[in-house]
Scaffold this motif. Structure first.
Motif, PDB file in Angstrom:
ATOM      1  N   UNK A 129       4.552   5.442   5.561  1.00 24.68           N
ATOM      2  CA  UNK A 129       3.488   6.468   5.662  1.00 24.68           C
ATOM      3  C   UNK A 129       3.248   7.582   6.598  1.00 24.68           C
ATOM      4  N   UNK A 130       4.163   7.443   7.589  1.00 26.34           N
ATOM      5  CA  UNK A 130       4.262   8.592   8.782  1.00 26.34           C
ATOM      6  C   UNK A 130       4.437   9.845   8.008  1.00 26.34           C
ATOM      7  N   UNK A 131       3.700  10.627   8.975  1.00 31.45           N
ATOM      8  CA  UNK A 131       4.055  12.157   8.747  1.00 31.45           C
ATOM      9  C   UNK A 131       5.308  12.727   8.970  1.00 31.45           C
ATOM     10  N   UNK A 132       5.676  13.693   8.454  1.00 33.11           N
ATOM     11  CA  UNK A 132       7.169  14.408   8.615  1.00 33.11           C
ATOM     12  C   UNK A 132       7.646  14.558   9.895  1.00 33.11           C
ATOM     13  N   UNK A 133       6.579  14.991  10.699  1.00 29.31           N
ATOM     14  CA  UNK A 133       6.912  15.341  12.005  1.00 29.31           C
ATOM     15  C   UNK A 133       7.195  13.905  12.924  1.00 29.31           C
ATOM     16  N   UNK A 134       6.614  12.614  12.620  1.00 33.90           N
ATOM     17  CA  UNK A 134       6.913  11.651  13.138  1.00 33.90           C
ATOM     18  C   UNK A 134       8.202  11.076  12.872  1.00 33.90           C
ATOM     19  N   UNK A 135       8.535  11.269  11.484  1.00 33.35           N
ATOM     20  CA  UNK A 135       9.786  10.833  10.848  1.00 33.35           C
ATOM     21  C   UNK A 135      11.057  11.734  11.538  1.00 33.35           C
ATOM     22  N   UNK A 136      10.774  13.051  11.596  1.00 36.80           N
ATOM     23  CA  UNK A 136      11.599  14.106  12.256  1.00 36.80           C
ATOM     24  C   UNK A 136      12.101  13.280  13.774  1.00 36.80           C
ATOM     25  N   UNK A 137      11.085  13.011  14.493  1.00 38.14           N
ATOM     26  CA  UNK A 137      11.354  12.474  15.666  1.00 38.14           C
ATOM     27  C   UNK A 137      12.057  11.525  15.618  1.00 38.14           C
ATOM     28  N   UNK A 138      11.926  10.319  14.776  1.00 43.67           N
ATOM     29  CA  UNK A 138      12.703   9.118  14.742  1.00 43.67           C
ATOM     30  C   UNK A 138      14.118   9.578  14.129  1.00 43.67           C
ATOM     31  N   UNK A 139      14.135  10.472  13.381  1.00 46.33           N
ATOM     32  CA  UNK A 139      15.760  11.033  12.893  1.00 46.33           C
ATOM     33  C   UNK A 139      16.234  11.746  13.630  1.00 46.33           C
ATOM     34  N   UNK A 140      15.820  12.265  14.926  1.00 47.79           N
ATOM     35  CA  UNK A 140      16.457  12.823  16.026  1.00 47.79           C
ATOM     36  C   UNK A 140      16.795  11.698  17.039  1.00 47.79           C
ATOM     37  N   UNK A 175       0.885  -1.242  -0.030  1.00 46.05           N
ATOM     38  CA  UNK A 175       0.061  -0.220   0.059  1.00 46.05           C
ATOM     39  C   UNK A 175       0.830   1.176   0.105  1.00 46.05           C
ATOM     40  N   UNK A 176       1.375   1.899  -0.923  1.00 46.09           N
ATOM     41  CA  UNK A 176       2.111   3.063  -1.371  1.00 46.09           C
ATOM     42  C   UNK A 176       1.263   4.277  -0.658  1.00 46.09           C
ATOM     43  N   UNK A 177       1.841   5.113   0.229  1.00 48.90           N
ATOM     44  CA  UNK A 177       1.258   6.179   0.770  1.00 48.90           C
ATOM     45  C   UNK A 177       1.085   7.381  -0.556  1.00 48.90           C
ATOM     46  N   UNK A 178       0.040   7.951  -0.246  1.00 45.85           N
ATOM     47  CA  UNK A 178      -0.636   8.895  -1.251  1.00 45.85           C
ATOM     48  C   UNK A 178       0.671   9.943  -1.661  1.00 45.85           C
ATOM     49  N   UNK A 179       1.380  10.395  -0.692  1.00 46.04           N
ATOM     50  CA  UNK A 179       2.250  11.082  -0.988  1.00 46.04           C
ATOM     51  C   UNK A 179       3.674  10.782  -1.721  1.00 46.04           C
ATOM     52  N   UNK A 180       3.797   9.600  -1.824  1.00 45.76           N
ATOM     53  CA  UNK A 180       4.765   8.794  -2.528  1.00 45.76           C
ATOM     54  C   UNK A 180       4.609   8.905  -4.202  1.00 45.76           C
TER      55      UNK A 180
END
Length: 308
Positions: A248-259, A56-61
């Motif tokens: 499919x996570x939003x950018x805020x969640x991925x930023x948290x993981x990156x940090x 299931x490819x996320x819509x923003x991809x």
């Protein structure tokens, strides 16, 4: 309009042989985006599933495959960005970069699994790239016991001798759930990270400790449970089962993981505590061979493709 090379799939989906070298329009970064010239990318199981049309490819991809990349920033939409043109970067994108394994393992262990020092953990598919990262993370975070499942003694030996797992179980020849119980004096493990799905669901319930957590990251054996699965342990063991995606996570969640990655993982790359294991490096135009190698289930670490 400027163009670039990308991997296409004839008829939109199919076997490895359906992939071909395509030419597509060069994207233009907007908002807080950066345009990265890819130097290398890693393959993931999701690439195989997307190629076959069942992911299931996320819509923003974008329609082009791939999420795990490294390269050099060529262009920035935001001139006030913390990054600059020429910076060497690596990470996770929504698509078109063919989930960093360390990001995925950190998510499963810390954010979803809420792992704490002194607990035990079981990583399925122990010689997969995510589990290789997860085993090392678990050890660094103070796991009392780290178990793995794998399909050969060679892979089990790799996980134990090279990565520091406590013990491994061959799912082809052993009852791994009872093996985990025996190795924990009947208690079971506090956290299970699973990519297999249906075929392991009942055994995960057996192997989990009371108040244990099971993190589902994939369904390599399918998502429909076999008949007769007893879900009673979910109740009387007070188990928590949670599925999670990353792409499919939003950018805020991925930023948290990156940090989290920058804080907890990068220093251990620099001092040599954490190691990246690579099965094979292939040039970009050998993408068919790369996919076939990943499909063979013979790998112990990443398959990397380089872009000249």
């Amino acid at each position: 309009m400027a163009s670039m090379k990308a991997i296409g799939i004839r008829n939109g989906k199919g076997p490895a042989e359906a992939m071909f070298m395509d030419t597509i329009s060069r994207p233009v970064p907007t908002g807080n985006q950066a345009l990265v010239k890819i130097k290398a990318f890693g393959l993931n199981r999701m690439d195989l599933l997307q190629r076959e049309g069942i992911y299931p490819v996320p819509p923003q991809a974008p329609s082009t495959m791939g999420v795990e990349f490294s390269g050099v920033i060529e262009e920035l939409a935001d001139s006030q960005s913390d990054f600059k043109v020429g910076d060497e970067v690596f990470g996770l994108a929504y698509g078109g970069k063919t989930a960093s394994t360390w990001i995925t393992a950190t998510q499963a262990l810390n954010l979803i699994g809420e792992f704490k020092s002194g607990q035990s953990v079981l990583w399925h598919a122990g010689a997969s790239s995510v589990s290789i990262s997860g085993i090392q993370l678990s050890k660094a975070l103070g796991a009392t016991k780290i178990f793995v499942t794998a399909g050969s003694q060679e892979k089990i030996d790799f996980c134990v001798n090279e990565l520091g797992a406590t013990a491994g179980f061959n799912y082809n020849t052993q009852d791994w759930a009872n093996g985990v119980l025996e190795a924990t004096d009947g208690k079971g493990v506090d956290l299970i990270v699973d990519f297999i799905g249906a075929n392991y669901f009942a055994s995960n319930l057996t192997a989990a400790a009371r108040d244990g957590r099971i993190v589902e990251l994939g369904f390599m054996s399918g998502g429909e449970l076999p008949a007769g699965v007893n879900i009673g342990p979910i109740l009387y063991k007070r188990l928590r089962i949670e599925g999670s995606t990353l792409r499919s996570r939003d950018e805020g969640y991925q930023e948290r993981l990156r940090n989290l990655l920058v804080e907890n993982v990068l220093p251990k790359f620099e001092d040599g505590t954490f190691k990246v294991f690579i099965t094979k490096v292939l040039p970009f135009d050998q993408i068919v061979e790369a996919h076939k190698l990943l499909e063979s289930n013979q790998t112990k670490g990443k398959i990397i493709c380089t872009v000249s």
